[in-house]
Design a protein around this motif. Structure first.
Motif, PDB file in Angstrom:
ATOM      1  N   PRO A  93      -0.683  -4.729  31.942  1.00 34.79           N
ATOM      2  CA  PRO A  93      -0.900  -3.293  32.195  1.00 34.79           C
ATOM      3  C   PRO A  93       0.028  -2.380  31.399  1.00 34.79           C
ATOM      4  O   PRO A  93      -0.407  -1.339  30.882  1.00 34.79           O
ATOM      5  N   GLU A  94       1.310  -2.748  31.292  1.00 34.38           N
ATOM      6  CA  GLU A  94       2.253  -1.905  30.550  1.00 34.38           C
ATOM      7  C   GLU A  94       1.888  -1.824  29.071  1.00 34.38           C
ATOM      8  O   GLU A  94       2.074  -0.779  28.428  1.00 34.38           O
TER       9      GLU A  94
ATOM     10  N   ALA B 191      13.722  -3.561  29.072  1.00 37.92           N
ATOM     11  CA  ALA B 191      13.778  -2.937  27.749  1.00 37.92           C
ATOM     12  C   ALA B 191      12.526  -2.109  27.468  1.00 37.92           C
ATOM     13  O   ALA B 191      12.592  -1.090  26.781  1.00 37.92           O
ATOM     14  N   ILE B 192      11.385  -2.517  28.028  1.00 36.23           N
ATOM     15  CA  ILE B 192      10.144  -1.766  27.811  1.00 36.23           C
ATOM     16  C   ILE B 192      10.243  -0.367  28.409  1.00 36.23           C
ATOM     17  O   ILE B 192       9.585   0.575  27.956  1.00 36.23           O
ATOM     18  N   ASP B 193      11.106  -0.203  29.433  1.00 32.67           N
ATOM     19  CA  ASP B 193      11.247   1.094  30.089  1.00 32.67           C
ATOM     20  C   ASP B 193      11.975   2.109  29.230  1.00 32.67           C
ATOM     21  O   ASP B 193      12.006   3.305  29.570  1.00 32.67           O
ATOM     22  N   LEU B 194      12.565   1.668  28.130  1.00 31.51           N
ATOM     23  CA  LEU B 194      13.250   2.580  27.209  1.00 31.51           C
ATOM     24  C   LEU B 194      12.265   3.258  26.257  1.00 31.51           C
ATOM     25  O   LEU B 194      12.614   4.230  25.583  1.00 31.51           O
ATOM     26  N   VAL B 195      11.043   2.748  26.209  1.00 29.20           N
ATOM     27  CA  VAL B 195      10.038   3.236  25.254  1.00 29.20           C
ATOM     28  C   VAL B 195       9.184   4.322  25.885  1.00 29.20           C
ATOM     29  O   VAL B 195       8.579   4.109  26.940  1.00 29.20           O
ATOM     30  N   GLU B 196       9.150   5.477  25.234  1.00 26.96           N
ATOM     31  CA  GLU B 196       8.303   6.579  25.689  1.00 26.96           C
ATOM     32  C   GLU B 196       6.882   6.425  25.164  1.00 26.96           C
ATOM     33  O   GLU B 196       5.914   6.599  25.901  1.00 26.96           O
TER      34      GLU B 196
ATOM     35  N   LYS C 244      12.935   7.133  25.234  1.00 19.55           N
ATOM     36  CA  LYS C 244      13.221   8.052  26.318  1.00 19.55           C
ATOM     37  C   LYS C 244      14.620   8.629  26.125  1.00 19.55           C
ATOM     38  O   LYS C 244      15.462   8.056  25.432  1.00 19.55           O
ATOM     39  N   ASP C 245      14.872   9.767  26.739  1.00 17.43           N
ATOM     40  CA  ASP C 245      16.128  10.495  26.507  1.00 17.43           C
ATOM     41  C   ASP C 245      17.369   9.673  26.832  1.00 17.43           C
ATOM     42  O   ASP C 245      18.416   9.851  26.207  1.00 17.43           O
ATOM     43  N   ASN C 246      17.264   8.788  27.820  1.00 15.54           N
ATOM     44  CA  ASN C 246      18.448   8.032  28.261  1.00 15.54           C
ATOM     45  C   ASN C 246      18.518   6.630  27.656  1.00 15.54           C
ATOM     46  O   ASN C 246      19.338   5.812  28.083  1.00 15.54           O
ATOM     47  N   ALA C 247      17.682   6.338  26.665  1.00 22.90           N
ATOM     48  CA  ALA C 247      17.590   4.973  26.133  1.00 22.90           C
ATOM     49  C   ALA C 247      18.908   4.479  25.542  1.00 22.90           C
ATOM     50  O   ALA C 247      19.368   3.370  25.858  1.00 22.90           O
TER      51      ALA C 247
ATOM     52  N   SER D 131      17.429   5.994  15.247  1.00 23.23           N
ATOM     53  CA  SER D 131      17.766   7.161  14.430  1.00 23.23           C
ATOM     54  C   SER D 131      18.985   7.870  15.017  1.00 23.23           C
ATOM     55  O   SER D 131      19.307   7.717  16.196  1.00 23.23           O
ATOM     56  N   ARG D 132      19.662   8.666  14.197  1.00 26.25           N
ATOM     57  CA  ARG D 132      20.905   9.294  14.642  1.00 26.25           C
ATOM     58  C   ARG D 132      20.677  10.309  15.768  1.00 26.25           C
ATOM     59  O   ARG D 132      21.587  10.582  16.556  1.00 26.25           O
ATOM     60  N   ASP D 133      19.477  10.867  15.871  1.00 23.68           N
ATOM     61  CA  ASP D 133      19.209  11.808  16.952  1.00 23.68           C
ATOM     62  C   ASP D 133      18.770  11.094  18.232  1.00 23.68           C
ATOM     63  O   ASP D 133      18.445  11.741  19.234  1.00 23.68           O
ATOM     64  N   HIS D 134      18.721   9.765  18.191  1.00 24.38           N
ATOM     65  CA  HIS D 134      18.399   8.928  19.358  1.00 24.38           C
ATOM     66  C   HIS D 134      16.955   9.075  19.842  1.00 24.38           C
ATOM     67  O   HIS D 134      16.635   8.634  20.951  1.00 24.38           O
ATOM     68  N   LYS D 135      16.097   9.626  19.025  1.00 19.75           N
ATOM     69  CA  LYS D 135      14.728   9.877  19.467  1.00 19.75           C
ATOM     70  C   LYS D 135      13.742   8.790  19.033  1.00 19.75           C
ATOM     71  O   LYS D 135      12.736   8.565  19.708  1.00 19.75           O
ATOM     72  N   LEU D 136      14.014   8.153  17.909  1.00 30.28           N
ATOM     73  CA  LEU D 136      13.096   7.160  17.357  1.00 30.28           C
ATOM     74  C   LEU D 136      13.800   5.818  17.184  1.00 30.28           C
ATOM     75  O   LEU D 136      15.016   5.771  16.985  1.00 30.28           O
ATOM     76  N   SER D 137      13.013   4.755  17.229  1.00 27.27           N
ATOM     77  CA  SER D 137      13.593   3.428  17.016  1.00 27.27           C
ATOM     78  C   SER D 137      12.612   2.517  16.297  1.00 27.27           C
ATOM     79  O   SER D 137      11.397   2.570  16.532  1.00 27.27           O
ATOM     80  N   ASP D 138      13.170   1.717  15.419  1.00 24.40           N
ATOM     81  CA  ASP D 138      12.474   0.611  14.765  1.00 24.40           C
ATOM     82  C   ASP D 138      12.818  -0.620  15.614  1.00 24.40           C
ATOM     83  O   ASP D 138      13.978  -0.990  15.731  1.00 24.40           O
ATOM     84  N   VAL D 139      11.803  -1.209  16.247  1.00 26.32           N
ATOM     85  CA  VAL D 139      12.038  -2.340  17.141  1.00 26.32           C
ATOM     86  C   VAL D 139      11.375  -3.590  16.566  1.00 26.32           C
ATOM     87  O   VAL D 139      10.179  -3.585  16.248  1.00 26.32           O
ATOM     88  N   ASP D 140      12.149  -4.645  16.429  1.00 28.79           N
ATOM     89  CA  ASP D 140      11.580  -5.914  15.987  1.00 28.79           C
ATOM     90  C   ASP D 140      12.256  -7.053  16.732  1.00 28.79           C
ATOM     91  O   ASP D 140      13.241  -6.856  17.443  1.00 28.79           O
ATOM     92  N   VAL D 141      11.715  -8.234  16.577  1.00 29.75           N
ATOM     93  CA  VAL D 141      12.287  -9.424  17.186  1.00 29.75           C
ATOM     94  C   VAL D 141      12.728 -10.360  16.071  1.00 29.75           C
ATOM     95  O   VAL D 141      11.926 -10.741  15.216  1.00 29.75           O
ATOM     96  N   ASP D 142      14.008 -10.712  16.065  1.00 32.21           N
ATOM     97  CA  ASP D 142      14.525 -11.660  15.082  1.00 32.21           C
ATOM     98  C   ASP D 142      14.341 -13.072  15.622  1.00 32.21           C
ATOM     99  O   ASP D 142      14.896 -13.413  16.673  1.00 32.21           O
TER     100      ASP D 142
END
Length: 224
Positions: A52-53, A113-118, A143-146, A187-198
């Motif tokens: 569902p998520e 960790a999924i809860d950090l994604v808006e 999200k703002d508090n990520a 990103s430096r403004d904390h709004k965007l993220s590149d997410v991958d799995v190593d």
């Protein structure tokens, strides 16, 4: 001897029906079902197979896309019609985020960790002619508090800033246990993220020779 043999036969004939009745009167013992190995997770299979998520993220992405372009895409058709490497990337990254629980130093839950994604901005699968840090990853709005949660988490650690790879996303948080290990490049403004799995260790010098710096490092299809 012959009389003894006849006596044994007579006794057998007399007793056998009785034993048969007893056997029939006994309740049947349940035969336990054979244990079967659980089916392996098939990433990127279909929209219907998503949790569902994950569906919520796909639905929201398509809704925003339709609002911007005037299209009328249906989430299920859009997902199922996507390239395999894009579907497996989305499924693998979100699957990892769903299963990564976050707690603070006292053990108090901070969510998953999924809860950090808006929202999802872009999903990159296999792309020709680009570096490994532009393949097999998901770009998301946080999200703002990520970042605050990641900094308080005992499961993630603040790694050194990205200076060569993940351009535009210098702030790096990695899952401590791994590989496989989730990496948030922010990103430096904390709004965007590149997410991958190593999927391969990043430490020196192992990371130089085990394929960590290649695109396959984040391609869930490339190994076990």
């Amino acid at each position: 001897m012959k009389q003894m043999a006849r006596l044994i036969i007579i006794i057998f004939i007399l007793l056998f029906p009785f034993e048969l009745v007893i056997a029939q009167a006994q309740p049947n013992k349940a035969v336990p079902p054979k244990k079967t190995k659980s089916e392996p997770l098939e990433l990127g299979k279909s929209y219907a197979s998503l949790r569902p998520e994950q569906k919520l993220l796909v639905d929201d992405f398509i809704r925003r896309y339709n609002a911007t372009t005037g299209s009328k895409l249906v989430p299920q058709e859009a997902y199922d019609g996507g390239r395999l490497s894009v579907r497996t990337t989305f499924d693998a990254v979100t699957h990892a985020l769903l299963n990564a629980k976050i707690t603070d130093a006292t053990g108090k839950s901070l969510g998953r960790a999924i809860d950090l994604v808006e929202a999802v901005d872009e999903v990159l699968g296999e792309e020709s002619g680009v570096g490994g840090d532009r393949q097999f990853r998901m770009y998301v709005y946080l999200k703002d508090n990520a970042v605050d949660i990641l900094s308080r988490s005992q499961e993630f650690f603040r790694d050194k800033d990205n200076t060569v790879y993940h351009g535009g996303f210098p702030i790096c948080y990695r899952l401590k246990n791994g590989p496989p290990s989730i990496q948030f490049s922010i990103s430096r403004d904390h709004k965007l993220s590149d997410v991958d799995v190593d999927y391969r260790a990043s430490g020196f010098p192992k990371g130089l020779v085990n394929g960590h710096l290649s695109a396959a490092n984040s391609d869930v299809r490339a190994g076990n």
